[in-house]
Design a protein around this motif. Structure first.
Motif, mmCIF file in Angstrom:
data_model
loop_
_atom_site.group_PDB
_atom_site.id
_atom_site.type_symbol
_atom_site.label_atom_id
_atom_site.label_comp_id
_atom_site.label_asym_id
_atom_site.label_seq_id
_atom_site.Cartn_x
_atom_site.Cartn_y
_atom_site.Cartn_z
ATOM 1 N N THR A 1 -24.611 10.131 -24.437
ATOM 2 C CA THR A 1 -25.594 11.232 -24.437
ATOM 3 C C THR A 1 -26.290 11.228 -25.799
ATOM 4 O OG1 THR A 1 -24.143 12.911 -25.381
ATOM 5 C CG2 THR A 1 -24.031 12.587 -22.983
ATOM 6 N N ALA A 2 -27.245 12.131 -25.955
ATOM 7 C CA ALA A 2 -27.972 12.217 -27.225
ATOM 8 C C ALA A 2 -27.022 12.476 -28.393
ATOM 9 C CB ALA A 2 -29.027 13.316 -27.136
ATOM 10 N N ALA A 3 -25.909 13.117 -28.117
ATOM 11 C CA ALA A 3 -24.937 13.419 -29.173
ATOM 12 C C ALA A 3 -24.297 12.165 -29.758
ATOM 13 C CB ALA A 3 -23.856 14.349 -28.635
ATOM 14 N N ASP A 4 -24.451 11.048 -29.072
ATOM 15 C CA ASP A 4 -23.902 9.784 -29.571
ATOM 16 C C ASP A 4 -24.887 9.031 -30.460
ATOM 17 O OD1 ASP A 4 -22.460 9.594 -26.355
ATOM 18 O OD2 ASP A 4 -21.334 9.896 -28.222
ATOM 19 N N THR A 5 -26.076 9.586 -30.630
ATOM 20 C CA THR A 5 -27.046 8.980 -31.545
ATOM 21 C C THR A 5 -26.508 9.048 -32.961
ATOM 22 O OG1 THR A 5 -28.961 9.511 -30.170
ATOM 23 C CG2 THR A 5 -29.355 9.201 -32.526
ATOM 24 N N ALA A 6 -26.422 7.898 -33.621
ATOM 25 C CA ALA A 6 -25.819 7.841 -34.946
ATOM 26 C C ALA A 6 -26.014 6.455 -35.551
ATOM 27 C CB ALA A 6 -24.316 8.143 -34.862
ATOM 28 N N VAL A 7 -25.723 6.357 -36.830
ATOM 29 C CA VAL A 7 -25.549 5.055 -37.457
ATOM 30 C C VAL A 7 -24.093 4.650 -37.247
ATOM 31 C CG1 VAL A 7 -25.545 3.734 -39.609
ATOM 32 C CG2 VAL A 7 -27.348 5.428 -39.185
ATOM 33 N N TYR A 8 -23.893 3.477 -36.713
ATOM 34 C CA TYR A 8 -22.547 2.991 -36.426
ATOM 35 C C TYR A 8 -22.167 1.930 -37.463
ATOM 36 C CZ TYR A 8 -22.450 5.492 -32.032
ATOM 37 O OH TYR A 8 -22.435 6.492 -31.089
ATOM 38 N N TYR A 9 -21.003 2.136 -38.084
ATOM 39 C CA TYR A 9 -20.490 1.206 -39.081
ATOM 40 C C TYR A 9 -19.238 0.517 -38.561
ATOM 41 C CZ TYR A 9 -23.245 3.815 -42.575
ATOM 42 O OH TYR A 9 -24.255 4.413 -43.291
ATOM 43 N N CYS A 10 -19.101 -0.756 -38.913
ATOM 44 C CA CYS A 10 -17.799 -1.383 -38.751
ATOM 45 C C CYS A 10 -17.189 -1.506 -40.148
ATOM 46 C CB CYS A 10 -17.891 -2.736 -38.058
ATOM 47 S SG CYS A 10 -18.972 -3.984 -38.814
ATOM 48 N N ALA A 11 -15.864 -1.510 -40.199
ATOM 49 C CA ALA A 11 -15.188 -1.488 -41.484
ATOM 50 C C ALA A 11 -13.825 -2.159 -41.377
ATOM 51 C CB ALA A 11 -15.025 -0.050 -41.988
ATOM 52 N N ARG A 12 -13.330 -2.619 -42.525
ATOM 53 C CA ARG A 12 -12.025 -3.270 -42.592
ATOM 54 C C ARG A 12 -11.029 -2.384 -43.323
ATOM 55 N NH1 ARG A 12 -10.578 -8.586 -46.202
ATOM 56 N NH2 ARG A 12 -10.266 -6.964 -47.806
ATOM 57 N N GLY A 13 -9.846 -2.306 -42.769
ATOM 58 C CA GLY A 13 -8.803 -1.515 -43.408
ATOM 59 C C GLY A 13 -7.549 -2.334 -43.622
ATOM 60 N N PRO A 14 -6.975 -2.291 -44.825
ATOM 61 C CA PRO A 14 -5.726 -3.007 -45.081
ATOM 62 C C PRO A 14 -4.560 -2.394 -44.320
ATOM 63 C CG PRO A 14 -6.895 -2.532 -47.119
ATOM 64 C CD PRO A 14 -7.531 -1.708 -46.035
ATOM 65 N N VAL A 15 -3.667 -3.267 -43.864
ATOM 66 C CA VAL A 15 -2.527 -2.816 -43.065
ATOM 67 C C VAL A 15 -1.417 -2.258 -43.930
ATOM 68 C CG1 VAL A 15 -0.623 -3.670 -41.633
ATOM 69 C CG2 VAL A 15 -2.977 -4.373 -41.149
ATOM 70 N N ARG A 16 -1.268 -2.785 -45.115
ATOM 71 C CA ARG A 16 -0.130 -2.378 -45.939
ATOM 72 C C ARG A 16 -0.576 -2.125 -47.364
ATOM 73 N NH1 ARG A 16 0.327 -7.672 -44.514
ATOM 74 N NH2 ARG A 16 1.575 -7.114 -42.691
ATOM 75 N N GLY A 17 0.334 -1.510 -48.117
ATOM 76 C CA GLY A 17 0.028 -1.213 -49.507
ATOM 77 C C GLY A 17 -0.689 0.101 -49.641
ATOM 78 N N ILE A 18 -1.140 0.362 -50.838
ATOM 79 C CA ILE A 18 -1.749 1.640 -51.158
ATOM 80 C C ILE A 18 -3.040 1.871 -50.390
ATOM 81 C CG2 ILE A 18 -3.112 0.808 -53.108
ATOM 82 C CD1 ILE A 18 -2.395 3.427 -54.554
ATOM 83 N N LEU A 19 -3.677 0.808 -49.927
ATOM 84 C CA LEU A 19 -4.966 0.946 -49.274
ATOM 85 C C LEU A 19 -4.866 1.189 -47.772
ATOM 86 C CD1 LEU A 19 -6.939 -1.919 -51.057
ATOM 87 C CD2 LEU A 19 -6.730 0.481 -51.707
ATOM 88 N N THR A 20 -3.661 1.135 -47.226
ATOM 89 C CA THR A 20 -3.566 1.285 -45.788
ATOM 90 C C THR A 20 -4.039 2.670 -45.353
ATOM 91 O OG1 THR A 20 -2.132 0.987 -43.868
ATOM 92 C CG2 THR A 20 -1.164 2.084 -45.765
ATOM 93 N N GLY A 21 -4.795 2.715 -44.282
ATOM 94 C CA GLY A 21 -5.357 3.977 -43.801
ATOM 95 C C GLY A 21 -6.740 4.241 -44.349
#
Lengths: 123, 107
Positions: A88-108
């Motif tokens: 619907t119109a509510a889904d209009t947006a800029v869509y980003y893809c991103a990478r997330g680390p699985v472990r360590g301080i950066l996870t999440g």
């Protein structure tokens, strides 16, 4: 240097399916050190987390979108994809893809992002 | 869902001034909070992880603090390139959520 690039139609009709692909370069999407996500940003608003996928194919989705979302991975092409049904119109947006680390301080969190692609839902 | 509320919505400051941005969580998230910077037409850039750890390459003028429900991003002395929108993000619980953003604009 890892790079992510979103691609797909910029215009989708209401009730149809939004389909986007993220191509990863400078690193392997098959690495078990990372998961891969889609995040969107409606114009003038904040960021909404859509979901994530591990190279194994395991997924997690935002409950608010879960019934309409599928994220998949194609390790042979070093890509992952988003399908959002019944838009619907509510889904209009800029869509980003991103990478997330699985472990360590950066996870999440997210360390590399694509530049984003605007998808407009309109007839 | 954990709601993150950022304040103020807009901060008008001059280069060289100190910027203090707030992010409040609707429930305790320990120190599981990140800050990102976003400039117009660009993707978010990670600044701070787990409340107070600077990401690789981030200048020392950026610092984060807080735990539980109240967090602060401080820019000790604004440089021209720091005028942007800043978002916080929590990883304490699913779904991951972001704040609504604080725009730091030049006065």
């Amino acid at each position: 240097q890892v790079q992510l690039q979103e691609s797909g139609p910029g215009l989708v009709k209401p009730s149809q399916t939004l389909s986007l692909t993220c191509t990863v370069s400078g690193g392997s999407i098959s690495s078990d050190s990372y998961y891969w996500s889609w995040i969107r940003q409606p114009a003038g608003k904040g960021l909404d987390w859509i979901g994530r996928i591990y190279p194994s194919g395991t997924t997690n989705y935002n409950p608010s979108l879960k019934s309409r979302v599928t994220i998949s991975v194609d390790t042979s092409k070093n890509q992952f994809s988003l399908k959002l049904r019944s838009v619907t119109a509510a889904d209009t947006a800029v869509y980003y893809c991103a990478r997330g680390p699985v472990r360590g301080i950066l996870t999440g969190y997210y360390d590399y992002w694509g530049q984003g692609t605007l998808v407009t839902v309109s007839s | 869902e954990i709601v993150l509320t950022q304040s103020p919505a807009t901060l008008s400051l001059s280069p060289g001034e100190r910027a203090t941005l707030s992010c409040r969580a609707s429930q305790s998230i320990s120190t599981y909070l990140a800050w990102y910077q976003q400039k117009p037409g660009q993707a978010p850039r990670p600044l701070i992880y787990d409340a107070s750890n600077r990401a690789t390459g981030i200048p020392a003028r950026f610092s984060g603090s807080g735990s539980g429900t109240d967090f602060t991003l401080t820019i000790s002395s604004l440089e021209p390139e720091d005028f942007a929108v800043y978002y916080c993000q929590q990883r304490s619980d699913w779904p991951l959520t972001f704040g609504g953003g604080t725009k730091v604009e030049s006065k």
